[in-house]
Write an enzyme that holds these catalytic residues in place. Sequence first.
Site, PDB file in Angstrom:
ATOM      1  N   HIS A 125      -0.776   1.304  -1.286  1.00  9.26           N
ATOM      2  CA  HIS A 125      -1.990   1.927  -0.331  1.00  9.26           C
ATOM      3  C   HIS A 125      -1.659   2.234   0.819  1.00  9.26           C
ATOM      4  O   HIS A 125      -2.141   3.236   1.422  1.00  9.26           O
ATOM      5  CB  HIS A 125      -3.165   1.144  -0.801  1.00  9.26           C
ATOM      6  CG  HIS A 125      -3.837   1.357  -1.885  1.00  9.26           C
ATOM      7  ND1 HIS A 125      -3.402   0.486  -3.159  1.00  9.26           N
ATOM      8  CD2 HIS A 125      -4.467   2.546  -2.611  1.00  9.26           C
ATOM      9  CE1 HIS A 125      -4.306   1.036  -4.307  1.00  9.26           C
ATOM     10  NE2 HIS A 125      -4.806   2.295  -3.744  1.00  9.26           N
ATOM     11  N   GLU A 139      -6.669   5.861 -15.797  1.00 11.10           N
ATOM     12  CA  GLU A 139      -5.506   5.105 -15.405  1.00 11.10           C
ATOM     13  C   GLU A 139      -5.114   3.941 -15.976  1.00 11.10           C
ATOM     14  O   GLU A 139      -4.149   3.322 -15.593  1.00 11.10           O
ATOM     15  CB  GLU A 139      -5.636   5.195 -13.908  1.00 11.10           C
ATOM     16  CG  GLU A 139      -7.038   4.342 -13.506  1.00 11.10           C
ATOM     17  CD  GLU A 139      -7.501   4.028 -11.905  1.00 11.10           C
ATOM     18  OE1 GLU A 139      -6.466   4.136 -11.285  1.00 11.10           O
ATOM     19  OE2 GLU A 139      -8.577   3.794 -11.927  1.00 11.10           O
ATOM     20  N   ASP A 158      -1.820   4.308 -10.965  1.00  6.95           N
ATOM     21  CA  ASP A 158      -1.857   3.148 -11.936  1.00  6.95           C
ATOM     22  C   ASP A 158      -1.657   3.453 -13.449  1.00  6.95           C
ATOM     23  O   ASP A 158      -0.887   2.318 -13.852  1.00  6.95           O
ATOM     24  CB  ASP A 158      -3.562   2.763 -11.751  1.00  6.95           C
ATOM     25  CG  ASP A 158      -3.725   1.730 -10.649  1.00  6.95           C
ATOM     26  OD1 ASP A 158      -3.055   1.038 -10.200  1.00  6.95           O
ATOM     27  OD2 ASP A 158      -4.757   2.181 -10.078  1.00  6.95           O
ATOM     28  N   CYS A 201      -5.572  12.990  -9.631  1.00 10.26           N
ATOM     29  CA  CYS A 201      -5.735  12.508  -8.435  1.00 10.26           C
ATOM     30  C   CYS A 201      -4.666  11.412  -7.723  1.00 10.26           C
ATOM     31  O   CYS A 201      -4.526  10.918  -6.844  1.00 10.26           O
ATOM     32  CB  CYS A 201      -7.348  12.064  -7.979  1.00 10.26           C
ATOM     33  SG  CYS A 201      -7.654  10.477  -8.981  1.00 10.26           S
TER      34      CYS A 201
HETATM   35  C1  PEP Z   1      -4.378   6.093  -9.077  1.00 10.99           C
HETATM   36  O1  PEP Z   1      -4.252   5.181  -9.580  1.00 10.99           O
HETATM   37  O2  PEP Z   1      -3.607   7.265  -9.360  1.00 10.99           O
HETATM   38  C2  PEP Z   1      -5.276   6.608  -8.044  1.00 10.99           C
HETATM   39  C3  PEP Z   1      -5.554   7.822  -7.703  1.00 10.99           C
HETATM   40  O3  PEP Z   1      -6.304   5.515  -7.635  1.00 10.99           O
HETATM   41  P1  PEP Z   1      -5.457   4.497  -6.404  1.00 10.99           P
HETATM   42  O4  PEP Z   1      -4.330   5.006  -6.053  1.00 10.99           O
HETATM   43  O5  PEP Z   1      -6.518   4.367  -5.561  1.00 10.99           O
HETATM   44  O6  PEP Z   1      -5.289   3.123  -7.344  1.00 10.99           O
HETATM   45 MG    MG Z   2      -5.831   3.580  -9.347  1.00  6.53          MG
END
Ligand code: PEP
Ligand code: MG
Length: 580
Positions: free
Chosen positions: A191, A433, A457, A504
């Site tokens: 993150h 995911e 994920d 995403c």
């Molecule tokens: C993902 O897991 O691809 C996602 C977009 O969510 P995050 O990165 O916030 O876990």
């Molecule tokens: Mg995720």
Amino acid sequence: MQKLTGIPASPGIAIGRVHVHMEDQPPVPRFSVEANSVSAEVERFRQAVERAREELTKLRDRTESVQNGTNGDFLESHMLMLSDADFLTKVESGVRQTQRNVEWVLHEETQSVVRKLASLDDQYLRERSVDIHDVGRRVLNHLMYRERISLSDLTREVVLVAHDLLPSDAIDMNKRMVRGIAMDAGGKTSHTAILARAFEIPAVLGLKNVSEEVKVGSRVIVDGSRGVVIVDPDEDTLRDYREQLSAYRKREVQLMSLNDLPAETRDGKLIHLKANIEIPEEVDAGFSHGADGVGLFRSEFLFLHAGRVPDEESQYQTYRQVLEAMNPRPVTIRTLDVGGDKVIPSLINYPEKNPILGWRAIRFCLSRPEVFRTQLRALLRASVHGKLRIMFPMISGVEELNRALEILDEVKQEMKAASETFASDIPVGIMVEIPSAAVTSDILARRVDFFSIGTNDLIQYTIAVDRGNERTTYLYEPFHPGILRLLTMIIDNAHNAGIPVGMCGEMAGDPLATILLLGMGLDEFSMGAVSIPEVKRIIRSVTMGEAEELVGTVMDMRSYVDIDAYIKALMKERFDVRIY
Ligand code: PEP
Ligand code: MG
């Protein structure tokens, strides 16, 4: 001059002086105090409390003038705690009775209050535990003569070097002052990496021991595109990098000229390119990079920033702000995805053996329905101010999805009964995911209006490789045939059920993956806004026929090494994509 190699986490070049961000929790010293030194020990405590109070006053004055008091409120409550006679007396008499050093006593006392509050049923009191923890830490830092430079307090431009940064540190840092980031830990989809890209700060992560290798104040170059950090560069290297920096900026400007053009293939297929955002302020970057909407608003950053569950009204105001700014473009707001590496101590306050597989996202929301309902109410109220889409994270199967939909429906009924208004046509979707969701996506697709694939994920769970662990980055491979098979399965299942499917995860913004995903039939790509222009350029230079042909070729290949090499060569030669 010294060259360190890590993981390219956020592209671009930064040249600047090092600021080392220290670990937040150094070990607490423990020793006995001679009887005749006890008074001096107590005096040391009083002085540290006084310095902490002065520091908070300064912070509060500065914050109030910038942010109409919202953050000032919690600083105010921290100041009150520092004046709490009961607390101060307990620490002082603790030192006298036990003859232990004050850091030790203070630490034990704050931890005992934190534990007591954290175990209470009352949510408000439970959330105060994080404040006690924070205040205790502030006084401790003064006792230990550590200057507690919060990243929000940076007043000069620096390259930030750290062992690791919590997403909450990254969200709070003074972005204008951080030119680049270099970290020991972290991977490309951790993150902190995502936030660095969101804030357009070049970053190299996974450097293993950069925080020990560099000295505060020395000059470094962060090459976030190649994953290289150069410490004390010589004059030639510096000149070379300054030239590269200006070429990089020129290319950025050229790409921005595509902003008003549609993301359309040469044979006319229109693709939606949207922005991922973490805070409302990023909406501007979405606009300036030509986003067709917000494909992922990670609402948990609102919670991380506050350190607690924000009340319904402040959530409503934030969602409304984003919806209004983007209107009539759609905004997909993902419900709370805490847990894993996104820890809010006041919410999740016991250690988990496997937090990434643990109590996070929709699992957390379903077991804390009051938190979930508050968010859903705020979302529904905000829905009249724009085009809202609601998305649930980490759905693993149909039971979880059904329960989440049921709660949403109950909240809607309650609001109807109370004559509260909300939009009647809010699409509801899920993140795909988790491998079990991917494999059962034919079943899930019948229950929702859209899918969004979270590759960050999905790759982590499919290959069983921690997305934030620098030691196993080599395994984190989006072009693994196992991942590609899952992607085609999800996209085909969505289309067979007649619903659109977006992505995403970070793969959506990777120029190397653009044509492959296009050929698989992806309808929407959502990414950090900076990546949009380059992805658009590629989409505008290809036909669907070419893209589908690439999918045919690649799906016949067996190893990700071959697939990676093939795609890199194609994207470099035919589409002028930079390979680092
Ligand atoms: C993902 O897991 O691809 C996602 C977009 O969510 P995050 O990165 O916030 O876990
Ligand atoms: Mg995720």
